[in-house]
Design a protein around this motif. Structure first.
Motif, PDB file in Angstrom:
ATOM      1  N   ILE A   5      79.600  32.695   4.192  1.00 38.82           N
ATOM      2  CA  ILE A   5      78.148  32.804   4.072  1.00 38.82           C
ATOM      3  C   ILE A   5      77.651  34.130   4.635  1.00 38.82           C
ATOM      4  CG2 ILE A   5      77.656  31.669   6.277  1.00 38.82           C
ATOM      5  CD1 ILE A   5      75.278  30.300   4.814  1.00 38.82           C
ATOM      6  N   GLN A   6      76.616  34.670   4.002  1.00 43.87           N
ATOM      7  CA  GLN A   6      76.039  35.941   4.466  1.00 43.87           C
ATOM      8  C   GLN A   6      74.618  36.087   3.942  1.00 43.87           C
ATOM      9  OE1 GLN A   6      78.202  39.984   4.501  1.00 43.87           O
ATOM     10  NE2 GLN A   6      76.963  40.099   2.655  1.00 43.87           N
ATOM     11  N   ALA A   7      73.739  36.649   4.799  1.00 42.36           N
ATOM     12  CA  ALA A   7      72.395  37.031   4.371  1.00 42.36           C
ATOM     13  C   ALA A   7      72.349  38.541   4.233  1.00 42.36           C
ATOM     14  CB  ALA A   7      71.347  36.568   5.370  1.00 42.36           C
ATOM     15  N   SER A   8      71.688  39.006   3.197  1.00 39.56           N
ATOM     16  CA  SER A   8      71.495  40.447   3.032  1.00 39.56           C
ATOM     17  C   SER A   8      70.013  40.750   2.934  1.00 39.56           C
ATOM     18  CB  SER A   8      72.237  40.962   1.783  1.00 39.56           C
ATOM     19  OG  SER A   8      71.754  40.325   0.615  1.00 39.56           O
ATOM     20  N   LEU A   9      69.626  41.903   3.463  1.00 34.27           N
ATOM     21  CA  LEU A   9      68.228  42.326   3.476  1.00 34.27           C
ATOM     22  C   LEU A   9      68.097  43.612   2.668  1.00 34.27           C
ATOM     23  CD1 LEU A   9      67.425  41.829   7.277  1.00 34.27           C
ATOM     24  CD2 LEU A   9      67.240  40.162   5.424  1.00 34.27           C
ATOM     25  N   ASP A  10      67.276  43.562   1.637  1.00 35.70           N
ATOM     26  CA  ASP A  10      67.050  44.704   0.760  1.00 35.70           C
ATOM     27  C   ASP A  10      65.878  45.510   1.308  1.00 35.70           C
ATOM     28  OD1 ASP A  10      66.456  46.488  -1.247  1.00 35.70           O
ATOM     29  OD2 ASP A  10      66.481  45.016  -2.867  1.00 35.70           O
ATOM     30  N   LEU A  11      66.189  46.569   2.040  1.00 34.71           N
ATOM     31  CA  LEU A  11      65.139  47.359   2.681  1.00 34.71           C
ATOM     32  C   LEU A  11      64.306  48.124   1.670  1.00 34.71           C
ATOM     33  CD1 LEU A  11      66.964  48.686   5.874  1.00 34.71           C
ATOM     34  CD2 LEU A  11      65.691  46.561   5.526  1.00 34.71           C
ATOM     35  N   VAL A  33      52.767  42.616   9.574  1.00 30.96           N
ATOM     36  CA  VAL A  33      52.994  41.526  10.525  1.00 30.96           C
ATOM     37  C   VAL A  33      54.495  41.263  10.642  1.00 30.96           C
ATOM     38  CG1 VAL A  33      52.489  39.140  11.109  1.00 30.96           C
ATOM     39  CG2 VAL A  33      50.738  40.547   9.997  1.00 30.96           C
ATOM     40  N   VAL A  34      55.005  41.387  11.850  1.00 27.52           N
ATOM     41  CA  VAL A  34      56.437  41.207  12.103  1.00 27.52           C
ATOM     42  C   VAL A  34      56.669  40.149  13.174  1.00 27.52           C
ATOM     43  CG1 VAL A  34      57.129  43.501  11.310  1.00 27.52           C
ATOM     44  CG2 VAL A  34      56.407  43.197  13.692  1.00 27.52           C
ATOM     45  N   LYS A  35      55.761  39.187  13.265  1.00 30.38           N
ATOM     46  CA  LYS A  35      55.928  38.100  14.230  1.00 30.38           C
ATOM     47  C   LYS A  35      57.152  37.261  13.854  1.00 30.38           C
ATOM     48  CE  LYS A  35      52.737  35.028  11.765  1.00 30.38           C
ATOM     49  NZ  LYS A  35      51.518  34.201  11.870  1.00 30.38           N
ATOM     50  N   ALA A  36      57.567  36.413  14.792  1.00 31.43           N
ATOM     51  CA  ALA A  36      58.743  35.557  14.603  1.00 31.43           C
ATOM     52  C   ALA A  36      59.956  36.393  14.199  1.00 31.43           C
ATOM     53  CB  ALA A  36      58.470  34.459  13.586  1.00 31.43           C
ATOM     54  N   ASN A  37      60.151  37.504  14.929  1.00 32.28           N
ATOM     55  CA  ASN A  37      61.271  38.403  14.659  1.00 32.28           C
ATOM     56  C   ASN A  37      61.276  38.835  13.199  1.00 32.28           C
ATOM     57  OD1 ASN A  37      63.455  39.946  15.489  1.00 32.28           O
ATOM     58  ND2 ASN A  37      64.943  38.318  15.118  1.00 32.28           N
ATOM     59  N   ALA A  38      60.111  39.292  12.748  1.00 30.74           N
ATOM     60  CA  ALA A  38      59.918  39.741  11.359  1.00 30.74           C
ATOM     61  C   ALA A  38      60.268  38.630  10.385  1.00 30.74           C
ATOM     62  CB  ALA A  38      60.720  41.008  11.073  1.00 30.74           C
ATOM     63  N   TYR A  39      59.667  37.465  10.628  1.00 33.85           N
ATOM     64  CA  TYR A  39      59.854  36.312   9.747  1.00 33.85           C
ATOM     65  C   TYR A  39      61.338  36.014   9.532  1.00 33.85           C
ATOM     66  CZ  TYR A  39      54.856  36.428   8.546  1.00 33.85           C
ATOM     67  OH  TYR A  39      53.476  36.389   8.591  1.00 33.85           O
ATOM     68  N   GLY A  40      62.094  36.114  10.617  1.00 31.88           N
ATOM     69  CA  GLY A  40      63.514  35.815  10.559  1.00 31.88           C
ATOM     70  C   GLY A  40      64.387  36.948  10.072  1.00 31.88           C
ATOM     71  N   HIS A  41      63.803  38.059   9.665  1.00 36.65           N
ATOM     72  CA  HIS A  41      64.590  39.167   9.131  1.00 36.65           C
ATOM     73  C   HIS A  41      65.159  40.063  10.231  1.00 36.65           C
ATOM     74  CE1 HIS A  41      62.372  37.818   5.632  1.00 36.65           C
ATOM     75  NE2 HIS A  41      63.061  38.614   4.853  1.00 36.65           N
ATOM     76  N   GLY A  42      64.538  40.034  11.413  1.00 37.76           N
ATOM     77  CA  GLY A  42      64.988  40.861  12.523  1.00 37.76           C
ATOM     78  C   GLY A  42      64.214  42.159  12.622  1.00 37.76           C
ATOM     79  N   ILE A  43      63.334  42.263  13.611  1.00 38.81           N
ATOM     80  CA  ILE A  43      62.520  43.473  13.776  1.00 38.81           C
ATOM     81  C   ILE A  43      63.399  44.718  13.875  1.00 38.81           C
ATOM     82  CG2 ILE A  43      61.020  44.715  15.385  1.00 38.81           C
ATOM     83  CD1 ILE A  43      59.553  42.183  15.920  1.00 38.81           C
ATOM     84  N   TYR A 272      72.650  22.855   7.010  1.00 36.69           N
ATOM     85  CA  TYR A 272      71.463  23.004   7.857  1.00 36.69           C
ATOM     86  C   TYR A 272      71.763  23.740   9.149  1.00 36.69           C
ATOM     87  CZ  TYR A 272      72.936  18.614  10.230  1.00 36.69           C
ATOM     88  OH  TYR A 272      73.627  17.635  10.911  1.00 36.69           O
ATOM     89  N   GLY A 273      73.038  23.821   9.522  1.00 38.93           N
ATOM     90  CA  GLY A 273      73.414  24.636  10.676  1.00 38.93           C
ATOM     91  C   GLY A 273      73.255  26.122  10.423  1.00 38.93           C
ATOM     92  N   ASP A 274      73.077  26.486   9.160  1.00 39.10           N
ATOM     93  CA  ASP A 274      72.846  27.877   8.783  1.00 39.10           C
ATOM     94  C   ASP A 274      71.372  28.156   8.518  1.00 39.10           C
ATOM     95  OD1 ASP A 274      75.720  28.650   8.541  1.00 39.10           O
ATOM     96  OD2 ASP A 274      75.672  27.075   7.023  1.00 39.10           O
ATOM     97  N   GLY A 275      70.571  27.095   8.503  1.00 41.94           N
ATOM     98  CA  GLY A 275      69.151  27.242   8.238  1.00 41.94           C
ATOM     99  C   GLY A 275      68.719  26.719   6.893  1.00 41.94           C
ATOM    100  N   TYR A 276      69.667  26.243   6.090  1.00 47.74           N
ATOM    101  CA  TYR A 276      69.291  25.628   4.818  1.00 47.74           C
ATOM    102  C   TYR A 276      68.650  24.281   5.124  1.00 47.74           C
ATOM    103  CZ  TYR A 276      69.561  24.722  -0.197  1.00 47.74           C
ATOM    104  OH  TYR A 276      69.240  24.497  -1.506  1.00 47.74           O
ATOM    105  N   ALA A 346      64.039  30.115   9.851  1.00 43.87           N
ATOM    106  CA  ALA A 346      65.077  29.181  10.285  1.00 43.87           C
ATOM    107  C   ALA A 346      66.487  29.711  10.085  1.00 43.87           C
ATOM    108  CB  ALA A 346      64.916  27.855   9.548  1.00 43.87           C
ATOM    109  N   LEU A 347      66.634  30.906   9.500  1.00 48.04           N
ATOM    110  CA  LEU A 347      67.974  31.442   9.316  1.00 48.04           C
ATOM    111  C   LEU A 347      68.699  31.447  10.658  1.00 48.04           C
ATOM    112  CD1 LEU A 347      69.832  32.807   7.128  1.00 48.04           C
ATOM    113  CD2 LEU A 347      69.128  34.974   8.169  1.00 48.04           C
ATOM    114  N   ALA A 348      69.866  30.821  10.709  1.00 45.67           N
ATOM    115  CA  ALA A 348      70.548  30.596  11.980  1.00 45.67           C
ATOM    116  C   ALA A 348      71.252  31.857  12.477  1.00 45.67           C
ATOM    117  CB  ALA A 348      71.554  29.468  11.825  1.00 45.67           C
ATOM    118  N   PRO A 349      71.353  32.011  13.791  1.00 48.45           N
ATOM    119  CA  PRO A 349      72.035  33.186  14.353  1.00 48.45           C
ATOM    120  C   PRO A 349      73.486  33.305  13.910  1.00 48.45           C
ATOM    121  CG  PRO A 349      70.738  32.080  16.045  1.00 48.45           C
ATOM    122  CD  PRO A 349      70.723  31.186  14.839  1.00 48.45           C
ATOM    123  N   ARG A 350      74.109  32.179  13.530  1.00 43.03           N
ATOM    124  CA  ARG A 350      75.523  32.269  13.158  1.00 43.03           C
ATOM    125  C   ARG A 350      75.728  32.891  11.772  1.00 43.03           C
ATOM    126  NH1 ARG A 350      77.850  26.160  11.865  1.00 43.03           N
ATOM    127  NH2 ARG A 350      76.831  25.853   9.845  1.00 43.03           N
TER     128      ARG A 350
END
Length: 357
Positions: A5-11, A33-43, A272-276, A346-350
């Motif tokens: 599993i992997q999340a990717s962010l398209d900057l 607005v970058v609250k909640a750690n940029a909506y889970g994306h990571g500031i 759901y341990g990954d945030g799904y 909800a994207l999990a840290p793992r």
């Protein structure tokens, strides 16, 4: 990375979405607005991609300090202001703009020892009934703040609760107008929905959040399908198991899905341990090897099942998009009875995250 599993962010999508905001509100400056750690994306991962914004807005001091330490010198708005009077020393040190919404904050500002005045956003309760002064109090609060040596520039601020509806801000705007009578002040009113759909409320600053990350403020992708917004976060995994079912056999915890005929299913390394969302029901959309299909049965902590009937060629290692450019996060959220905001956050840290510039 062993688990697939992997999340990717398209900057580039993030930069593009900021331009969509500017096109929607060309006469306004933008608080990203970058609250909640940029909506889970990571500031820390994304802030530079938003570097052409006019300012950043958030809640946590730690995130504001991070931005300053990374080199952001522009405005930072703390949307809920300071939570304790002694935090004003930090606001002073890092030159943060604070919202003011309660009587105790007025007293704290009056008594604080600051090196220079702080810019203030005075919050009006325009009907949402969370934070803010009632409209008939704004004039006196404004004058009280204006008289303080600790107060610099002032802006009137409010928030809309139903801006996704065509007539959703009418009542709130009447209250804002009541509050602003005689003040001739700058205003910041628009969230994402109002930024897109209520240009009459744009005024001096807009405060887009969810639309920067490429999802709909209404929770329905079709509402923004023609806006040009592009999803920033993609969550992908792979099939790690194949199960052939006979008619009558069941899938997952509780056996909530039952095959009505012979059927081939895939087991995906995501749960759901990954945030799904665990509550995502059978039928939640998913993409396997470029073919749209659906989940089956109960989502487990680490795995979920998908129907391979539409994609019989898929086998072990087949790529699965849980949400992203093809499977919209709003559609997954709607199936689960929630909103894209929650899934992002909800994207999990793992889950490993990579950025694509």
């Amino acid at each position: 990375m062993s688990r697939p599993i992997q999340a990717s962010l398209d900057l580039q999508a993030l930069r593009h979405n900021l331009q969509v905001v500017r096109q929607a509100a060309p006469g306004s400056r933008v608080w990203s607005v970058v609250k909640a750690n940029a909506y889970g994306h990571g500031i820390d991962r994304i802030w530079q991609a938003l570097g052409t914004t006019d300012g950043f807005a958030m809640l946590n001091l730690e995130e504001a300090i991070l931005l300053r330490e990374r080199g952001w010198k522009g405005p930072i708005l703390m949307l809920e202001g300071f939570f304790h009077a002694d935090e004003l020393e930090v606001f002073d040190q890092y030159r943060l703009t604070t919202s003011v919404h309660s009587n105790w904050q007025l007293k704290a500002l009056q008594n604080a020892r600051l090196h220079a005045p702080l810019d203030i956003y005075v919050k009006v309760n325009s009907g949402m009934n969370r934070l803010g002064f009632l409209p008939d109090r704004i004039s006196s609060v404004w004058q009280q703040l204006r008289a303080m040596h600790n107060v610099g520039d002032m802006t009137l601020m409010s928030h809309f609760s139903v801006a996704e509806k065509p007539d959703g801000i009418e009542e709130a705007m009447l209250r804002v107008e009541q509050a602003a009578e005689g003040l001739n002040c700058p205003r910041s009113l628009c969230n994402s929905a109002a930024t897109l759909w209520h240009p009459e409320a744009h005024f001096d600053w807009v405060r887009p959040g969810i639309i920067l990350y490429g999802a709909s403020p209404s929770g329905q992708w079709h509402d923004v399908a023609t806006s040009g917004l592009r999803p920033v976060m993609t969550l992908k995994s792979h099939i790690i198991g194949i199960q052939p079912l006979k008619a009558g056999e069941r899938v997952g915890y509780g056996g909530r899905y039952q095959a009505h005929q012979e059927q081939r299913i895939g087991i995906v390394a995501c749960g759901y341990g990954d945030g799904y969302p665990r509550v995502a029901p059978t039928g939640t959309p998913v993409m396997v090897e470029g073919v749209r299909t659906q989940t089956l049965g109960t989502v487990s902590m680490d795995m979920l099942a998908v129907d391979l009937t539409p994609c019989p060629q898929a086998g072990i290692g087949a790529e699965v998009e849980l949400w992203g450019s093809e499977i919209k996060i709003d559609d997954v959220a709607a199936a689960a009875g929630t909103v894209g905001y929650e899934l992002m956050c909800a994207l999990a840290p793992r889950v490993p995250v990579v950025t694509l510039s």
